[in-house]
Write an enzyme that holds these catalytic residues in place. Structure first.
Site, PDB file in Angstrom:
ATOM      1  N   ARG A 198     126.628  49.221  58.115  1.00 38.53           N
ATOM      2  CA  ARG A 198     127.818  49.820  58.731  1.00 38.53           C
ATOM      3  C   ARG A 198     127.610  50.024  60.225  1.00 38.53           C
ATOM      4  O   ARG A 198     128.531  49.809  61.018  1.00 38.53           O
ATOM      5  CB  ARG A 198     128.163  51.138  58.033  1.00 38.53           C
ATOM      6  CG  ARG A 198     128.867  50.893  56.698  1.00 38.53           C
ATOM      7  CD  ARG A 198     128.601  51.992  55.680  1.00 38.53           C
ATOM      8  NE  ARG A 198     129.087  53.274  56.105  1.00 38.53           N
ATOM      9  CZ  ARG A 198     128.515  54.443  55.770  1.00 38.53           C
ATOM     10  NH1 ARG A 198     127.419  54.466  55.042  1.00 38.53           N
ATOM     11  NH2 ARG A 198     129.038  55.554  56.170  1.00 38.53           N
ATOM     12  N   ARG A 244     128.057  61.021  50.062  1.00 35.26           N
ATOM     13  CA  ARG A 244     128.919  59.865  49.804  1.00 35.26           C
ATOM     14  C   ARG A 244     128.065  58.726  49.274  1.00 35.26           C
ATOM     15  O   ARG A 244     126.959  58.518  49.762  1.00 35.26           O
ATOM     16  CB  ARG A 244     129.556  59.430  51.129  1.00 35.26           C
ATOM     17  CG  ARG A 244     131.035  59.671  51.173  1.00 35.26           C
ATOM     18  CD  ARG A 244     131.576  59.416  52.543  1.00 35.26           C
ATOM     19  NE  ARG A 244     131.484  58.021  52.950  1.00 35.26           N
ATOM     20  CZ  ARG A 244     132.063  57.543  54.041  1.00 35.26           C
ATOM     21  NH1 ARG A 244     132.770  58.338  54.806  1.00 35.26           N
ATOM     22  NH2 ARG A 244     131.944  56.279  54.373  1.00 35.26           N
ATOM     23  N   LYS A 302     134.311  61.761  63.049  1.00 30.96           N
ATOM     24  CA  LYS A 302     135.734  61.393  62.962  1.00 30.96           C
ATOM     25  C   LYS A 302     136.463  62.211  61.895  1.00 30.96           C
ATOM     26  O   LYS A 302     137.558  62.700  62.131  1.00 30.96           O
ATOM     27  CB  LYS A 302     135.899  59.895  62.647  1.00 30.96           C
ATOM     28  CG  LYS A 302     135.305  58.965  63.696  1.00 30.96           C
ATOM     29  CD  LYS A 302     135.745  57.521  63.467  1.00 30.96           C
ATOM     30  CE  LYS A 302     135.193  56.910  62.196  1.00 30.96           C
ATOM     31  NZ  LYS A 302     133.730  56.671  62.215  1.00 30.96           N
ATOM     32  N   ARG A 348     139.405  48.635  63.218  1.00 29.02           N
ATOM     33  CA  ARG A 348     137.954  48.563  63.341  1.00 29.02           C
ATOM     34  C   ARG A 348     137.526  47.210  63.875  1.00 29.02           C
ATOM     35  O   ARG A 348     136.349  46.872  63.829  1.00 29.02           O
ATOM     36  CB  ARG A 348     137.359  48.725  61.957  1.00 29.02           C
ATOM     37  CG  ARG A 348     136.488  49.963  61.782  1.00 29.02           C
ATOM     38  CD  ARG A 348     136.152  49.986  60.328  1.00 29.02           C
ATOM     39  NE  ARG A 348     135.119  50.836  59.890  1.00 29.02           N
ATOM     40  CZ  ARG A 348     135.307  52.016  59.303  1.00 29.02           C
ATOM     41  NH1 ARG A 348     136.497  52.546  59.228  1.00 29.02           N
ATOM     42  NH2 ARG A 348     134.294  52.650  58.799  1.00 29.02           N
ATOM     43  N   ARG A 388     125.088  64.326  55.621  1.00 28.11           N
ATOM     44  CA  ARG A 388     126.518  64.501  55.335  1.00 28.11           C
ATOM     45  C   ARG A 388     126.786  64.751  53.855  1.00 28.11           C
ATOM     46  O   ARG A 388     126.193  64.105  52.992  1.00 28.11           O
ATOM     47  CB  ARG A 388     127.266  63.254  55.798  1.00 28.11           C
ATOM     48  CG  ARG A 388     128.710  63.203  55.327  1.00 28.11           C
ATOM     49  CD  ARG A 388     129.542  62.355  56.198  1.00 28.11           C
ATOM     50  NE  ARG A 388     129.347  60.940  55.972  1.00 28.11           N
ATOM     51  CZ  ARG A 388     130.053  60.003  56.621  1.00 28.11           C
ATOM     52  NH1 ARG A 388     130.953  60.360  57.529  1.00 28.11           N
ATOM     53  NH2 ARG A 388     129.836  58.741  56.380  1.00 28.11           N
TER      54      ARG A 388
END
Ligand code: AMP
Length: 208
Positions: free
Chosen positions: A167, A155, A9, A84, A123
């Site tokens: 998540r 992150r 995203k 969401r 990531r």
């Protein structure tokens, strides 16, 4: 735009924003910057974001409502990571109806869970401007951002496997029902997020 964590995203929203000349509004970025800046919003959302849990709807919806009043949203906008949940989607419809506006499209980036997990582990993100990188596509110089020179690191919520699983669970239970919500409104656009970033972007542009 919605999709599981690691669907791409962040990468795609930057490209969409550039192509269409609209702001990309990511609630996750707004929350992370608020936490980093020590603002009162940051203090309220910190515990949820760090544990990988959803921030309560009321706070999230107010944050988006306020952001959408900015001048840069007048010609359009892309929401990344909001709504969401179905209650958030209903609230968004109300906010837009008050302004005589409506969504043109709800874009979902589809990737299987194992792809999400693999991408989250690799990531890396610029902690200054939020640009996304990965172990497979690092910045040019020594983990400093190509755009702003900020430090590129994992992150915080990607480092904790329990938070990642929380998540992904919350995506499945709470966010995925948006496919039905927007499907019924006839504006759902599904894109295969496992393709290369360039191919995902082309699919998005054709879908839109
Ligand atoms: P993201 O960068 O989209 O993965 O979001 C990071 C974190 O911010 C999430 O794990 C949530 O804690 C919070 N967050 C972002 N967007 C929302 C939303 N629409 N509703 C509730 N919490 C959110």
């Amino acid at each position: 735009m919605f999709g599981p964590q690691g669907a791409g995203k962040g990468t795609q929203s930057a490209r969409i924003a550039e192509k269409y000349g609209i702001p990309s509004i990511a609630t996750g970025d707004i929350f992370r910057w608020a936490i980093k800046g020590g603002t009162s919003l940051g203090g309220k959302v910190k515990q949820y974001v760090e544990a990988g849990n959803l921030v309560p709807d009321e706070l999230t919806i107010e944050t988006v409502r306020e952001r959408l009043t900015a001048d840069d949203c007048e010609e359009g906008f892309l929401l990344d990571g909001f709504p969401r949940s179905v209650p958030q989607a209903e609230a968004l419809d109300e906010i837009l109806a008050e302004k005589d506006r409506a969504l043109d499209a709800a874009l979902v980036l589809q990737v299987p869970e194992e792809v999400s997990l693999r991408r989250l582990t690799g990531r890396r993100v610029c902690s200054n401007c939020g640009r996304n990188y990965s172990l497979d596509s690092p910045p040019e110089k020594n983990w400093t951002c190509d755009v702003c020179g900020g430090p590129v690191t994992p992150r915080a919520d990607d480092e904790d496997e329990e938070a990642i699983r929380a998540r992904l669970r919350s995506y499945h239970d709470t966010t995925e029902p948006l496919k039905v919500y927007y499907g019924e409104k006839g504006i759902l656009r599904e894109v295969d997020g496992t393709q290369s970033p360039d191919d995902v972007f082309s699919s998005i542009v054709s879908a839109l």
